[in-house]
Structures are given as structure tokens and as C-alpha cells.
Design an enzyme around this catalytic site. Structure first.
Site, PDB file in Angstrom:
ATOM      1  N   LYS A  24       0.842  -1.211   0.000  1.00 26.97           N
ATOM      2  CA  LYS A  24       0.000   0.000   0.000  1.00 26.97           C
ATOM      3  C   LYS A  24       0.865   1.243   0.000  1.00 26.97           C
ATOM      4  O   LYS A  24       0.641   2.167  -0.788  1.00 26.97           O
ATOM      5  CB  LYS A  24      -0.899  -0.002   1.240  1.00 26.97           C
ATOM      6  CG  LYS A  24      -1.520   1.356   1.565  1.00 26.97           C
ATOM      7  CD  LYS A  24      -2.375   1.321   2.805  1.00 26.97           C
ATOM      8  CE  LYS A  24      -1.677   1.580   4.119  1.00 26.97           C
ATOM      9  NZ  LYS A  24      -1.328   2.988   4.375  1.00 26.97           N
ATOM     10  N   ASN A  25       1.860   1.255   0.904  1.00 27.89           N
ATOM     11  CA  ASN A  25       2.624   2.485   1.090  1.00 27.89           C
ATOM     12  C   ASN A  25       3.653   2.724  -0.011  1.00 27.89           C
ATOM     13  O   ASN A  25       4.265   3.796  -0.068  1.00 27.89           O
ATOM     14  CB  ASN A  25       3.285   2.486   2.466  1.00 27.89           C
ATOM     15  CG  ASN A  25       2.261   2.663   3.577  1.00 27.89           C
ATOM     16  OD1 ASN A  25       1.111   3.004   3.306  1.00 27.89           O
ATOM     17  ND2 ASN A  25       2.664   2.420   4.806  1.00 27.89           N
ATOM     18  N   CYS A 119      -4.205  13.070  13.110  1.00 28.72           N
ATOM     19  CA  CYS A 119      -4.846  11.778  12.920  1.00 28.72           C
ATOM     20  C   CYS A 119      -5.125  11.214  14.310  1.00 28.72           C
ATOM     21  O   CYS A 119      -4.887  11.891  15.306  1.00 28.72           O
ATOM     22  CB  CYS A 119      -3.962  10.846  12.105  1.00 28.72           C
ATOM     23  SG  CYS A 119      -2.504  10.306  12.982  1.00 28.72           S
ATOM     24  N   ARG A 124       1.223  14.640  13.572  1.00 26.01           N
ATOM     25  CA  ARG A 124       1.919  14.228  12.350  1.00 26.01           C
ATOM     26  C   ARG A 124       2.249  15.426  11.440  1.00 26.01           C
ATOM     27  O   ARG A 124       1.637  15.640  10.392  1.00 26.01           O
ATOM     28  CB  ARG A 124       1.109  13.172  11.601  1.00 26.01           C
ATOM     29  CG  ARG A 124       0.904  11.929  12.432  1.00 26.01           C
ATOM     30  CD  ARG A 124       0.138  10.870  11.715  1.00 26.01           C
ATOM     31  NE  ARG A 124       0.906  10.217  10.674  1.00 26.01           N
ATOM     32  CZ  ARG A 124       0.399   9.356   9.800  1.00 26.01           C
ATOM     33  NH1 ARG A 124      -0.878   9.060   9.846  1.00 26.01           N
ATOM     34  NH2 ARG A 124       1.162   8.795   8.897  1.00 26.01           N
ATOM     35  N   ASP A 308       4.578   0.640  12.042  1.00 27.03           N
ATOM     36  CA  ASP A 308       3.333   0.087  11.497  1.00 27.03           C
ATOM     37  C   ASP A 308       3.072  -1.347  11.957  1.00 27.03           C
ATOM     38  O   ASP A 308       2.017  -1.907  11.651  1.00 27.03           O
ATOM     39  CB  ASP A 308       3.348   0.120   9.959  1.00 27.03           C
ATOM     40  CG  ASP A 308       3.274   1.527   9.415  1.00 27.03           C
ATOM     41  OD1 ASP A 308       2.951   2.446  10.177  1.00 27.03           O
ATOM     42  OD2 ASP A 308       3.556   1.700   8.210  1.00 27.03           O
ATOM     43  N   ARG A 399      -8.659   0.140   4.620  1.00 26.94           N
ATOM     44  CA  ARG A 399      -7.649   1.067   4.072  1.00 26.94           C
ATOM     45  C   ARG A 399      -6.370   0.319   3.730  1.00 26.94           C
ATOM     46  O   ARG A 399      -5.592   0.787   2.895  1.00 26.94           O
ATOM     47  CB  ARG A 399      -7.330   2.166   5.100  1.00 26.94           C
ATOM     48  CG  ARG A 399      -8.485   3.113   5.337  1.00 26.94           C
ATOM     49  CD  ARG A 399      -8.090   4.221   6.282  1.00 26.94           C
ATOM     50  NE  ARG A 399      -7.032   5.043   5.690  1.00 26.94           N
ATOM     51  CZ  ARG A 399      -6.664   6.231   6.130  1.00 26.94           C
ATOM     52  NH1 ARG A 399      -7.285   6.750   7.162  1.00 26.94           N
ATOM     53  NH2 ARG A 399      -5.698   6.895   5.541  1.00 26.94           N
TER      54      ARG A 399
HETATM   55  N1  EPU Z   1       7.745  13.999  10.881  1.00 23.27           N
HETATM   56  C1  EPU Z   1       7.958  15.303  11.265  1.00 23.27           C
HETATM   57  N2  EPU Z   1       7.885  16.279  10.310  1.00 23.27           N
HETATM   58  C2  EPU Z   1       7.603  16.005   9.010  1.00 23.27           C
HETATM   59  C3  EPU Z   1       7.390  14.668   8.626  1.00 23.27           C
HETATM   60  C4  EPU Z   1       7.456  13.672   9.587  1.00 23.27           C
HETATM   61  O1  EPU Z   1       8.215  15.592  12.433  1.00 23.27           O
HETATM   62  O2  EPU Z   1       7.554  16.933   8.206  1.00 23.27           O
HETATM   63  C5  EPU Z   1       7.871  12.913  11.890  1.00 23.27           C
HETATM   64  C6  EPU Z   1       6.565  12.187  12.120  1.00 23.27           C
HETATM   65  O3  EPU Z   1       5.754  12.861  13.063  1.00 23.27           O
HETATM   66  C7  EPU Z   1       7.073  10.834  12.605  1.00 23.27           C
HETATM   67  C8  EPU Z   1       8.349  10.624  11.801  1.00 23.27           C
HETATM   68  O4  EPU Z   1       8.732  11.919  11.359  1.00 23.27           O
HETATM   69  O5  EPU Z   1       7.395  10.901  13.961  1.00 23.27           O
HETATM   70  C9  EPU Z   1       8.219   9.712  10.595  1.00 23.27           C
HETATM   71  O6  EPU Z   1       7.148  10.147   9.747  1.00 23.27           O
HETATM   72  P1  EPU Z   1       7.124   9.877   8.189  1.00 23.27           P
HETATM   73  O7  EPU Z   1       7.089  11.189   7.477  1.00 23.27           O
HETATM   74  O8  EPU Z   1       8.205   8.922   7.847  1.00 23.27           O
HETATM   75  O9  EPU Z   1       5.714   9.161   8.003  1.00 23.27           O
HETATM   76  P2  EPU Z   1       4.705   9.305   6.791  1.00 23.27           P
HETATM   77  O10 EPU Z   1       5.436   9.402   5.518  1.00 23.27           O
HETATM   78  O11 EPU Z   1       3.669  10.328   7.107  1.00 23.27           O
HETATM   79  C10 EPU Z   1       4.603   6.744   6.305  1.00 23.27           C
HETATM   80  C11 EPU Z   1       3.546   5.680   6.224  1.00 23.27           C
HETATM   81  C12 EPU Z   1       3.021   5.377   7.608  1.00 23.27           C
HETATM   82  C13 EPU Z   1       4.174   4.976   8.498  1.00 23.27           C
HETATM   83  C14 EPU Z   1       5.296   6.035   8.496  1.00 23.27           C
HETATM   84  C15 EPU Z   1       6.537   5.645   9.253  1.00 23.27           C
HETATM   85  C16 EPU Z   1       2.523   6.004   4.060  1.00 23.27           C
HETATM   86  C17 EPU Z   1       1.318   6.341   3.310  1.00 23.27           C
HETATM   87  N3  EPU Z   1       2.454   6.127   5.385  1.00 23.27           N
HETATM   88  O12 EPU Z   1       3.975   7.895   6.858  1.00 23.27           O
HETATM   89  O13 EPU Z   1       2.143   4.277   7.426  1.00 23.27           O
HETATM   90  O14 EPU Z   1       3.714   4.805   9.809  1.00 23.27           O
HETATM   91  O15 EPU Z   1       5.678   6.293   7.120  1.00 23.27           O
HETATM   92  O16 EPU Z   1       7.100   4.507   8.707  1.00 23.27           O
HETATM   93  O17 EPU Z   1       3.518   5.605   3.499  1.00 23.27           O
HETATM   94  C18 EPU Z   1       0.314   2.869   7.887  1.00 23.27           C
HETATM   95  O18 EPU Z   1       0.507   2.282   6.813  1.00 23.27           O
HETATM   96  O19 EPU Z   1      -0.427   2.406   8.797  1.00 23.27           O
HETATM   97  C19 EPU Z   1       0.978   4.146   8.125  1.00 23.27           C
HETATM   98  C20 EPU Z   1       0.509   5.034   8.966  1.00 23.27           C
END
Ligand code: EPU
Length: 427
Positions: A24-25, A119, A124, A308, A399
Site C-alpha cells: 500500500k505504502n 490523525c 503528524r 506500522d 484502508r
Molecule cells: N515527521 C515530522 N515532520 C515532518 C514529517 C514527519 O516531524 O515533516 C515525523 C513524524 O511525526 C514521525 C516521523 O517523522 O514521527 C516519521 O514520519 P514519516 O514522514 O516517515 O511518516 P509518513 O510518511 O507520514 C509513512 C507511512 C506510515 C508509516 C510512516 C513511518 C505512508 C502512506 N504512510 O507515513 O504508514 O507509519 O511512514 O514509517 O507511506 C500505515 O501504513 O499504517 C501508516 C501510517
């Protein structure tokens, strides 16, 4: 949409084989990345999930036409960007939508995207996405809950992320792929889903070097061609079924797996006493007749133990006698599963992002998922206990897990989601 709950009659051993869905991701950013080409793109291995429908609705709004050309194959075509504004109604459904900003900015020179908001487990933030765009030469303004980005020329320069972010890396790569600049991203994510999007873009003619390392160099190209690509297997889904097998002390075979993407999970389950055998793209997980041991788990960015998989692992540890400690510093508030597991008899004490878990026998109870992986934790818990557990909040499971009840039945579980008419007749 309110869906009928998932009914699981647990306490049975699982067995047999399950084909893991594609990621998915990885699929979501690859669908977004297809917007960078004005030619047709065909993607294989796209899981049929509500999050995929959500991103397709958003892409449609921006100018993408799509057609399913096979059960998991999708044809996408974005001859021109018709709309540079991704509105709240579409973006708020899924935080991952925010990476549409990089794609629209690359293709159209400007983009307005609604702030994604929080969320179920915290704010986030997207500060790193915004800082990257600014550092690379885009002008960003915030107005009325929207971020507006504009670039006068190609993005250029170096940006070092302050922390590892999957979505932030996706967004910056997307924004920098088209043009004639050179962008260097330091402290970039090495997540499998980032690598897969980069390999997809490179297959269309992008020039992105360093995938899988913390430094990415993106040489802008004038345009991308069309093409065909197959998305990697879903390591989070694989880990979820591995843990379901361990929690039910069963032996199952998983196919369509990348064992190299699952090292942290495999090592932790092995430490607990689960027997895992790899053979090519197949994994056999055997926890039959085993006394599993409690362990401590701390989440990290890839290749560390995935956040995750934290709620599912917490459930497994809640069934193993002894004390385990689970810490999730990646998402400190990702704890919505805990109160529901308490309803099923789990002994979990929370302090900050730390769960101290005393293993116990769980029992059936009505529960409700508040997010996707909490839902996964609950269906695993339900599989372990005698009696019927009714899990509400199925829209979250949809989802991320394709045809879940049907596929669990394929492993011998008694899992049903009554049709709405039948469910209301039973009310
Ligand atoms: N963060 C910041 N600032 C930013 C971006 C991220 O502080 O601008 C922090 C977040 O709060 C978190 C960490 O950095 O503590 C990592 O966040 P990341 O940006 O890597 O997460 P994401 O890209 O929003 C994806 C997955 C999530 C998964 C995370 C971590 C997708 C669609 N989502 O989210 O997946 O938990 O990476 O691996 O790819 C799920 O599938 O259930 C899911 C939530």
C-alpha cells in the site's frame, strides 16, 4: 461509510498459504508519481484498498484518467494538469495525499494543497516537507488552511532533513524530478517505499541517484516517458500475518514476500522462539507447540522495527507469559489499540510511548478499531481467543488489508463480515 463489523470466532490454529498483497505504502506514492509523466503508465500489483481509491479520486481531480486493466493492474494517464489545487475534502481523508504537492509543483510550477491535519495518534507534522521545498527554491505561503507553493525556475540546491521522513523524502523527490536543476537530499529516508518510487521514476527516464542510501541526488529531466511497473510486496501486511501465525501458535506459508525487507521483524520473532524459514519469495512461519518468550521492542525508521507493526506486536506479546516492553518513539501516541486490548483482558500499562505488557490469556469482547494498524492488532487478538469477537471500525482495516475476512478464511480462520442486509435483519 459505516461498514458492518468483522466477526471472528477465535481459538483456532491457522494453516495453509497466503499471498501477500503488494505494498500500500509503495503503491500510493507511485500512483502520485505517475502524474509526472504526460504519457500513459501501467502499474501492476496495486492492492484494491480504500486508500488507493482515495488517492485515485485526488489524482482524478488533478487531471489523471485511470482504468483498472486487471484485478490489480491500473492504467493511468495525465496528459495535462487540469487543477493545481488539492482541496481539504480530498486531502483530509488521507495524510499521504500531501505528497501530491511535489508532483503538482513539478508538473505545473505551482500547487495549493490543504494542510493534512492530525490523525488518531497525534499531529503528524509536515514541517520537513515545507522546509525542503523552501530550501530548494520554492516559495511557500500558508493561507486559510492551505499551503501554496510556487517555483519560478527548476528546484536546485541541497537540503538536509532534520529527521528521517518517508513522506517528506517522497515529496521532495517528486518536486525535483522535472526541470534542469540538481537537488541533493541529505538524511533522506532509505525506506523500501521510497526506493520503489525512485526505481519507478527512473524507469520512466528520471535521473535519481542514491536510492537506498541517505543521500539522494536528483538531476532534473525535461519530461518523463510512459511505462509499466510492478509494485513491491507489502512488508507490513506480511509482518501482520507472521504475527497472526505466532499469536495463534500456528504454521503458515506466506508467498509474494521480500524477506530482505522484513529482517527486523523476522529477527524479533526468531528471538521469541518462532521458527522462520526463507526460500526465495516465500516464508514459512512456524510457532506450533512453542513456548514463546517475552521480548523488548523499540520502533525505528526502516530498516529498524516498523512503527506500522507495533500494535500487532503488542498484541502478540500480550499473549506471552512474562514481561515485555514495547516503545514507539516514531509515533509516541500510536496507542489506540491499548484500551481495546484491555477490554479483551490484556495487561498493558502505558507511560509516554512505553507499553509494559504482562502476558495473559485474552478473551473475546466487542471492540472498535480507531486506525488501520490498531484494527490489525484487534483481529490478531480476536484470532487468539475462544468465542466471538466483533470488531467495529472495519473501514480502517479496508484502508490497508485487501479482502481481509476472505483471506483469513483461506488460512482456516472463522472470520465473517455479514452483508449489510443480513446485519440489519439481525439488529
Ligand atoms: N515527521 C515530522 N515532520 C515532518 C514529517 C514527519 O516531524 O515533516 C515525523 C513524524 O511525526 C514521525 C516521523 O517523522 O514521527 C516519521 O514520519 P514519516 O514522514 O516517515 O511518516 P509518513 O510518511 O507520514 C509513512 C507511512 C506510515 C508509516 C510512516 C513511518 C505512508 C502512506 N504512510 O507515513 O504508514 O507509519 O511512514 O514509517 O507511506 C500505515 O501504513 O499504517 C501508516 C501510517
Amino acid at each position: 461509510m459505516q461498514l458492518t463489523p468483522l466477526h471472528i470466532q477465535g481459538g483456532r490454529e491457522l494453516g495453509g498459504e497466503i499471498a501477500v498483497q503488494s505494498s500500500k505504502n509503495a503503491a500510493l506514492p507511485i500512483i502520485v508519481a505517475s502524474l509526472l509523466s504526460s504519457e500513459p503508465v501501467t502499474l501492476h500489483g496495486i492492492p484494491r484498498l480504500s486508500d488507493v481509491d482515495t488517492i485515485l479520486d485526488l489524482a482524478h481531480h488533478i487531471g489523471t484518467r485511470h482504468a483498472w486493466v486487471g484485478p490489480n493492474s491500473l492504467s493511468l494517464y495525465t496528459p495535462e494538469i487540469l487543477n493545481t489545487h488539492a482541496p481539504y475534502a480530498l486531502v483530509s481523508k488521507m495524510r499521504a495525499s500531501f505528497i501530491i504537492m511535489g508532483a503538482i509543483l513539478a508538473r505545473a510550477g505551482k500547487a495549493t494543497v490543504s494542510m493534512p491535519g492530525g490523525c488518531a495518534w497525534g499531529p503528524r507534522p509536515v514541517d520537513q516537507h515545507v522546509k525542503a521545498f523552501r530550501a530548494l527554491g520554492a516559495q511557500i505561503t500558508e493561507d486559510g488552511g492551505d499551503f501554496a507553493a510556487e517555483r519560478t525556475g527548476s528546484l536546485n540546491g541541497t537540503f538536509a532533513f532534520e529527521l528521517l521522513t518517508v513522506g517528506g523524502t517522497h515529496n521532495a523527490v517528486l518536486a525535483a524530478t522535472l526541470g534542469d536543476g540538481v537537488v541533493v537530499l541529505e538524511n533522506a529516508s532509505i525506506d523500501t517505499d521510497v526506493i520503489d518510487m525512485i526505481e519507478f521514476l527512473n524507469s520512466l527516464g528520471a535521473r535519481i541517484e542514491g536510492a537506498g542510501t541517505n543521500t539522494l541526488t536528483i538531476h532534473g529531466v525535461p519530461a518523463l516517458r510512459g511505462g509499466e511497473y510492478t509494485v513491491i510486496p507489502d512488508r507490513i501486511e506480511a509482518a501482520t500475518f507472521m504475527i497472526a501465525a505466532a499469536a495463534t501458535r500456528s504454521r503458515i506459508t506466506l508467498t509474494n514476500v521480500r524477506p530482505d525487507h522484513l529482517r527486523a521483524v523476522t529477527e524479533k520473532l526468531t528471538e521469541m522462539g518462532v521458527d522462520i524459514t526463507e526460500s526465495g519469495k516465500t516464508l514459512v512461519v512456524d510457532a506450533t507447540n512453542r513456548d514463546l518468550k517475552p521480548v523488548n521492542v523499540t520502533t525505528q525508521s526502516y530498516p529498524g522495527f516498523p512503527t506500522d507493526v507495533q500494535p500487532q506486536m503488542s498484541t502478540l506479546l500480550a499473549t506471552i507469559p512474562g514481561t515485555s516492553v514495547v516503545q514507539d518513539p516514531v509515533y509516541p501516541d500510536r496507542l489506540t489499540h491499548v484500551a481495546e486490548l484491555h477490554r479483551m483482558g490484556a495487561d498493558i500499562t502505558v507511560s509516554g510511548y512505553t507499553q509494559v505488557i504482562q502476558g495473559a490469556k485474552l478473551h473475546a469482547a466487542p471492540v472498535k478499531a480507531a486506525d488501520l494498524r490498531a484494527g490489525a492488532a484487534l483481529f490478531i487478538a480476536a484470532l487468539t481467543c475462544e468465542g466471538e469477537t466483533v470488531i467495529d471500525g472495519v473501514q480502517f482495516l479496508n484502508r490497508g488489508y485487501e479482502r481481509l475476512a476472505e483471506r483469513l478464511r483461506g488460512l482456516g480462520a472463522d472470520a465473517r463480515q455479514p452483508e449489510p442486509a443480513l446485519a440489519s435483519a439481525m439488529d
